[in-house]
Design a protein around this motif. Structure first.
Motif, PDB file in Angstrom:
ATOM      1  N   VAL A   1      -2.674   0.490  -3.077  1.00 16.58           N
ATOM      2  CA  VAL A   1      -1.599   0.249  -2.110  1.00 16.58           C
ATOM      3  C   VAL A   1      -1.683   1.230  -0.939  1.00 16.58           C
ATOM      4  N   ILE A   2      -1.951   2.473  -1.227  1.00 17.74           N
ATOM      5  CA  ILE A   2      -1.872   3.499  -0.180  1.00 17.74           C
ATOM      6  C   ILE A   2      -3.135   3.613   0.672  1.00 17.74           C
TER       7      ILE A   2
ATOM      8  N   TRP B   1      -0.528   9.395 -11.671  1.00 14.24           N
ATOM      9  CA  TRP B   1      -1.159   8.528 -10.666  1.00 14.24           C
ATOM     10  C   TRP B   1      -1.989   7.440 -11.344  1.00 14.24           C
ATOM     11  N   ARG B   2      -2.033   6.260 -10.735  1.00 12.97           N
ATOM     12  CA  ARG B   2      -2.822   5.147 -11.254  1.00 12.97           C
ATOM     13  C   ARG B   2      -3.634   4.530 -10.120  1.00 12.97           C
TER      14      ARG B   2
ATOM     15  N   ILE C   1       1.226  15.459  -3.771  1.00 14.47           N
ATOM     16  CA  ILE C   1       0.908  14.645  -4.951  1.00 14.47           C
ATOM     17  C   ILE C   1       0.163  15.441  -6.018  1.00 14.47           C
TER      18      ILE C   1
ATOM     19  N   TYR D   1      -6.303  11.977 -13.549  1.00 18.95           N
ATOM     20  CA  TYR D   1      -4.981  11.417 -13.295  1.00 18.95           C
ATOM     21  C   TYR D   1      -3.926  12.130 -14.133  1.00 18.95           C
TER      22      TYR D   1
ATOM     23  N   GLN E   1      -3.732   1.596  -9.185  1.00 13.83           N
ATOM     24  CA  GLN E   1      -2.907   0.656  -8.420  1.00 13.83           C
ATOM     25  C   GLN E   1      -2.214   1.347  -7.244  1.00 13.83           C
ATOM     26  N   TYR E   2      -1.833   2.594  -7.419  1.00 18.23           N
ATOM     27  CA  TYR E   2      -1.192   3.338  -6.329  1.00 18.23           C
ATOM     28  C   TYR E   2      -2.182   3.563  -5.198  1.00 18.23           C
TER      29      TYR E   2
ATOM     30  N   GLY F   1       0.343  14.509  -9.769  1.00 21.07           N
ATOM     31  CA  GLY F   1      -0.057  13.104  -9.867  1.00 21.07           C
ATOM     32  C   GLY F   1      -1.525  12.954 -10.210  1.00 21.07           C
TER      33      GLY F   1
END
Length: 156
Positions: free
Chosen positions: A130-131, A123-124, A45, A120, A126-127, A51
């Motif tokens: 989730v991860i 990448w945000r 990433i 960033y 929000q990602y 990212g």
């Protein structure tokens, strides 16, 4: 850099001062696992896909700090306080609380230097939202496996 150094000292102090559950062997396993897992994830990433990155986009010495001594104590604290023998809703709530803490901390790391050190690309936040729980579940699975290996070694 100031924010990173304060975080490293504070998190390591808390992790080792509050540990009541994890053995030295388990801490070493979690520490090495965390570094290897984070390096693998960040290799893709951070460096391949740009990212996000620490400090700047280049590989540098100060970028090793967040990769090696920032996240491992967090994982030690997470496992030390994890409510293993409780109902699933309490375990879910525990992970959710950590998720909120992670997202707030990540937001703070985005501040300009000297307090922030994280940047960033595409990448945000929000990602990460989730991860992060997936990564915590992988960590839990690894810890349980290490505990089984320890029991097996003791019984021999």
């Amino acid at each position: 850099m100031i924010g990173l150094i304060i975080s490293i000292f504070l998190l390591n102090f808390l992790a080792f001062k509050t540990n009541k559950r994890l053995t030295a062997n388990q801490i070493v396993h979690i520490w090495v696992f965390t570094i290897a897992f984070q390096q693998t994830f960040d290799l893709m990433i951070e460096f391949k896909y740009n990212g996000y990155w620490y400090f700047d986009k280049e590989i540098d010495w100060k970028g090793l700090l967040p990769h090696t001594v920032l996240i491992p104590p967090v994982n030690v604290m997470f496992l030390n306080w994890y409510p293993f023998r409780t109902k699933i809703i309490k375990q879910f709530t525990y992970i959710l609380i950590w998720e909120v803490v992670f997202l707030v901390y990540e937001t703070v790391t985005l501040l300009p230097e000297p307090w922030g050190y994280f940047n960033y690309g595409w990448w945000r936040l929000q990602y990460a939202a989730v991860i992060n729980p997936i990564l915590l579940l992988i960590l839990l699975g690894y810890y349980k496996w290490v505990c089984k290996l320890e029991k097996k070694a003791i019984s021999r």
